[in-house]
Scaffold this motif. Sequence first.
Motif, PDB file in Angstrom:
ATOM      1  N   SER A 109       0.847  -1.183   0.000  1.00 26.75           N
ATOM      2  CA  SER A 109       0.000   0.000   0.000  1.00 26.75           C
ATOM      3  C   SER A 109       0.885   1.237   0.000  1.00 26.75           C
ATOM      4  O   SER A 109       2.093   1.153   0.242  1.00 26.75           O
ATOM      5  CB  SER A 109      -0.947  -0.017   1.206  1.00 26.75           C
ATOM      6  N   CYS A 119      -3.705   3.863   0.180  1.00 19.40           N
ATOM      7  CA  CYS A 119      -4.355   3.092  -0.889  1.00 19.40           C
ATOM      8  C   CYS A 119      -3.637   1.755  -1.058  1.00 19.40           C
ATOM      9  O   CYS A 119      -2.417   1.687  -0.989  1.00 19.40           O
ATOM     10  CB  CYS A 119      -4.284   3.866  -2.204  1.00 19.40           C
ATOM     11  N   ASN A 160      -8.759   3.535   0.438  1.00 20.93           N
ATOM     12  CA  ASN A 160      -9.358   3.337  -0.873  1.00 20.93           C
ATOM     13  C   ASN A 160      -8.564   2.338  -1.688  1.00 20.93           C
ATOM     14  O   ASN A 160      -7.356   2.269  -1.558  1.00 20.93           O
ATOM     15  CB  ASN A 160      -9.353   4.664  -1.642  1.00 20.93           C
TER      16      ASN A 160
END
Length: 166
Positions: A109, A119, A160
């Motif tokens: 990430s 993310c 996200n």
Amino acid sequence: ANKGNGAGSHAVAAAANFITRLLRSTGILSEGQLHDFSDSLQEAFREHYQQHWFPHTPGKGSGYRCIRINHKMDPLISKAACTIGLSHQQLFSLLPSELTMWVDPYEVSYRIGEDGSICVLYESTPPPPPHATSAGQADNRNSCKDELRIGRSSPSKSFNMMTISS
């Protein structure tokens, strides 16, 4: 330590490919240069992580494996950039000035900017631990990026999924 295959190589490839895509998006480098950079970066990651890769405790060593650009270039990225003749100055102009990437056995990430959202680039399911206890599993999930997620008012919004197609 994971050398050539399995979850480690997928996570390492995902991390290197992401940074390579950031460079590709500038339109300055040739495909040959990008390919050489990606290969070199994957090799640098594998070498660096060799004694710091723990598939059964993925959070262990997370800080050591963290890639950071924060007005200082991460040495592994610099090393790969040297192989294609990119200077420090060029690298700084092509990549975000603040980038943090966590390369863990089953998840890669990143965050751009110090206050950006985290993310996920790559995720895979870890195999069940040999003899897991519920207390032991809770410890396994703690990593340096989990510390950043704890305490956010709305974790669902700050986490996200982002995919980039090349």
